[in-house]
Design a protein around this motif. Sequence first.
Motif, PDB file in Angstrom:
ATOM      1  N   ARG A 204       0.832  -1.192   0.000  1.00  0.00           N
ATOM      2  CA  ARG A 204       0.000   0.000   0.000  1.00  0.00           C
ATOM      3  C   ARG A 204       0.869   1.245   0.000  1.00  0.00           C
ATOM      4  O   ARG A 204       2.034   1.201   0.383  1.00  0.00           O
ATOM      5  N   THR A 205       0.295   2.338  -0.453  1.00  0.00           N
ATOM      6  CA  THR A 205       0.985   3.618  -0.500  1.00  0.00           C
ATOM      7  C   THR A 205       0.148   4.659   0.228  1.00  0.00           C
ATOM      8  O   THR A 205      -0.998   4.415   0.601  1.00  0.00           O
ATOM      9  N   GLN A 206       0.729   5.841   0.401  1.00  0.00           N
ATOM     10  CA  GLN A 206       0.031   6.918   1.091  1.00  0.00           C
ATOM     11  C   GLN A 206       0.656   8.241   0.675  1.00  0.00           C
ATOM     12  O   GLN A 206       1.826   8.295   0.298  1.00  0.00           O
ATOM     13  N   ALA A 207      -0.137   9.314   0.731  1.00  0.00           N
ATOM     14  CA  ALA A 207       0.379  10.647   0.437  1.00  0.00           C
ATOM     15  C   ALA A 207      -0.084  11.605   1.512  1.00  0.00           C
ATOM     16  O   ALA A 207      -1.223  11.541   1.974  1.00  0.00           O
ATOM     17  N   VAL A 222       6.961  -0.754  -5.692  1.00  0.00           N
ATOM     18  CA  VAL A 222       5.514  -0.642  -5.853  1.00  0.00           C
ATOM     19  C   VAL A 222       5.194   0.651  -6.590  1.00  0.00           C
ATOM     20  O   VAL A 222       5.622   1.730  -6.190  1.00  0.00           O
ATOM     21  N   ASP A 223       4.443   0.529  -7.669  1.00  0.00           N
ATOM     22  CA  ASP A 223       4.006   1.699  -8.418  1.00  0.00           C
ATOM     23  C   ASP A 223       2.568   2.023  -8.045  1.00  0.00           C
ATOM     24  O   ASP A 223       1.804   1.156  -7.631  1.00  0.00           O
ATOM     25  N   ASP A 224       2.196   3.267  -8.207  1.00  0.00           N
ATOM     26  CA  ASP A 224       0.824   3.696  -7.924  1.00  0.00           C
ATOM     27  C   ASP A 224       0.438   4.736  -8.963  1.00  0.00           C
ATOM     28  O   ASP A 224       1.287   5.250  -9.702  1.00  0.00           O
ATOM     29  N   ASP A 225      -0.835   5.049  -8.998  1.00  0.00           N
ATOM     30  CA  ASP A 225      -1.320   6.085  -9.898  1.00  0.00           C
ATOM     31  C   ASP A 225      -1.134   7.424  -9.184  1.00  0.00           C
ATOM     32  O   ASP A 225      -2.071   7.992  -8.630  1.00  0.00           O
ATOM     33  N   TRP A 226       0.105   7.936  -9.225  1.00  0.00           N
ATOM     34  CA  TRP A 226       0.454   9.076  -8.400  1.00  0.00           C
ATOM     35  C   TRP A 226      -0.090  10.399  -8.928  1.00  0.00           C
ATOM     36  O   TRP A 226      -0.231  11.355  -8.164  1.00  0.00           O
ATOM     37  N   GLY A 227      -0.378  10.489 -10.228  1.00  0.00           N
ATOM     38  CA  GLY A 227      -0.795  11.761 -10.803  1.00  0.00           C
ATOM     39  C   GLY A 227      -1.974  12.406 -10.088  1.00  0.00           C
ATOM     40  O   GLY A 227      -1.874  13.543  -9.604  1.00  0.00           O
ATOM     41  N   PRO A 228      -3.125  11.727  -9.994  1.00  0.00           N
ATOM     42  CA  PRO A 228      -4.259  12.325  -9.288  1.00  0.00           C
ATOM     43  C   PRO A 228      -3.981  12.587  -7.814  1.00  0.00           C
ATOM     44  O   PRO A 228      -4.511  13.547  -7.243  1.00  0.00           O
ATOM     45  N   ILE A 229      -3.151  11.766  -7.202  1.00  0.00           N
ATOM     46  CA  ILE A 229      -2.821  11.954  -5.783  1.00  0.00           C
ATOM     47  C   ILE A 229      -2.056  13.266  -5.593  1.00  0.00           C
ATOM     48  O   ILE A 229      -2.362  14.060  -4.699  1.00  0.00           O
ATOM     49  N   VAL A 230      -1.070  13.492  -6.449  1.00  0.00           N
ATOM     50  CA  VAL A 230      -0.293  14.724  -6.361  1.00  0.00           C
ATOM     51  C   VAL A 230      -1.181  15.931  -6.626  1.00  0.00           C
ATOM     52  O   VAL A 230      -1.132  16.942  -5.913  1.00  0.00           O
ATOM     53  N   LEU A 231      -2.029  15.845  -7.643  1.00  0.00           N
ATOM     54  CA  LEU A 231      -2.886  16.978  -7.978  1.00  0.00           C
ATOM     55  C   LEU A 231      -3.922  17.249  -6.898  1.00  0.00           C
ATOM     56  O   LEU A 231      -4.306  18.404  -6.673  1.00  0.00           O
ATOM     57  N   HIS A 232      -4.382  16.209  -6.212  1.00  0.00           N
ATOM     58  CA  HIS A 232      -5.318  16.399  -5.101  1.00  0.00           C
ATOM     59  C   HIS A 232      -4.667  17.254  -4.007  1.00  0.00           C
ATOM     60  O   HIS A 232      -5.260  18.218  -3.509  1.00  0.00           O
ATOM     61  N   GLU A 233      -3.438  16.908  -3.651  1.00  0.00           N
ATOM     62  CA  GLU A 233      -2.753  17.682  -2.621  1.00  0.00           C
ATOM     63  C   GLU A 233      -2.351  19.068  -3.138  1.00  0.00           C
ATOM     64  O   GLU A 233      -2.322  20.041  -2.373  1.00  0.00           O
ATOM     65  N   TYR A 234      -2.056  19.143  -4.422  1.00  0.00           N
ATOM     66  CA  TYR A 234      -1.748  20.449  -5.005  1.00  0.00           C
ATOM     67  C   TYR A 234      -2.973  21.364  -4.935  1.00  0.00           C
ATOM     68  O   TYR A 234      -2.836  22.581  -4.733  1.00  0.00           O
ATOM     69  N   ALA A 235      -4.171  20.797  -5.082  1.00  0.00           N
ATOM     70  CA  ALA A 235      -5.394  21.591  -4.949  1.00  0.00           C
ATOM     71  C   ALA A 235      -5.481  22.197  -3.548  1.00  0.00           C
ATOM     72  O   ALA A 235      -5.839  23.373  -3.390  1.00  0.00           O
ATOM     73  N   HIS A 236      -5.154  21.419  -2.512  1.00  0.00           N
ATOM     74  CA  HIS A 236      -5.146  21.969  -1.147  1.00  0.00           C
ATOM     75  C   HIS A 236      -4.093  23.067  -1.010  1.00  0.00           C
ATOM     76  O   HIS A 236      -4.309  24.075  -0.330  1.00  0.00           O
ATOM     77  N   PHE A 237      -2.953  22.843  -1.642  1.00  0.00           N
ATOM     78  CA  PHE A 237      -1.873  23.829  -1.610  1.00  0.00           C
ATOM     79  C   PHE A 237      -2.335  25.144  -2.237  1.00  0.00           C
ATOM     80  O   PHE A 237      -2.097  26.231  -1.701  1.00  0.00           O
ATOM     81  N   LEU A 238      -3.035  25.044  -3.380  1.00  0.00           N
ATOM     82  CA  LEU A 238      -3.575  26.238  -4.023  1.00  0.00           C
ATOM     83  C   LEU A 238      -4.662  26.874  -3.168  1.00  0.00           C
ATOM     84  O   LEU A 238      -4.722  28.099  -3.021  1.00  0.00           O
TER      85      LEU A 238
END
Length: 339
Positions: A204-207, A222-238
């Motif tokens: 399992r992974t976590q962000a 272990v690979d994950d679909d990191w793109g949406p995860i990064v953008l989700h947190e980037y939305a909070h950052f914005l």
Amino acid sequence: MLPPWAYAEPASHAPQPAPLVTVGYDETFDLFNLLDNLADWLPGYTSAIYQQDWERRFGLDAQDRAALEAYARFRQRTSPMARGDDAARPVVDRLFAGSDTRVGDPYTRHFQDAASFHAAAKAAIAAQAPADRELLRRYYARFEPRARELLAGAGRFTRQQDALTRELAAPEAAAFVARMRTFYGTEAVPVFQVRFVWWPYTNRTQAKLRGGAIVLFSPLGVDDDWGPIVLHEYAHFLSAGQSAANRETLAAAFARLCPAALALPNPLNALEEPLAIYWAQYRFEQEVRGQPLPTTTSWYVQPHADRAAKAIAAAFPADRPAPALAAGPLLQAAASVCE
């Protein structure tokens, strides 16, 4: 040419636009993350799996446990992350990501982008009260050698870094990010760092957002679909960079529409999280990947946030222009699932 959204090594010495995000691995921060989580001083912020794995590998004697407890008390006493006063915070800071989303934990900042772990630890310890300095020196002396031994085989997540950088560097992703920034009204933003760290789980992974960085917790290989995860947190950052006046206007309007939001265990699930889900999961899948996100699947682990995001998507489908972040139809859509 790569857009400034994602960083890659330039092919020449020609001037390059400043990157908006960097994807990488920082050995010093990885080591700090392990040692900070080892004491599990704030469950939810820290993860117990680090201590559990350490005990399985190395054991923990009475002196080890005393050192962990002393470090935990220090962090609980000094970190704003452990303040525990959410109910007393202003409505705007309960419904929207606060400034700590960008600023983060002061102690942690010593170990971000540091020249070395020893240099960072020396600066971090020197900044503490005299009574805490020896405690921290003993803590690192006790646990750092084995922590380094543990991370020696962790690798640098090179494959994951490369895959994520390529995805975020695509022109359609850069254009999408520009639309997100326009939505939140935060055109001028500091560089957003994406940093991989090791953790002991194997499947399992976590962000987690840590100040001006998103930390991606991953096992080896272990690979994950990191793109949406990064953008989700980037939305909070914005979101945390919105003007104070706009945040307060929106929070007051939404609280009138959905007073029950403030009674949720985490009021961020009423508006802040649904907006991030709407952008990073729903609109990203449609606008960048060209595929719909089925409403029959769960978009988010928290039920209220999941329902609110889907209500926003129903009101503002991804094949139409995004709504304005303003009082009116958008807030009404989010509030439509309030009880």
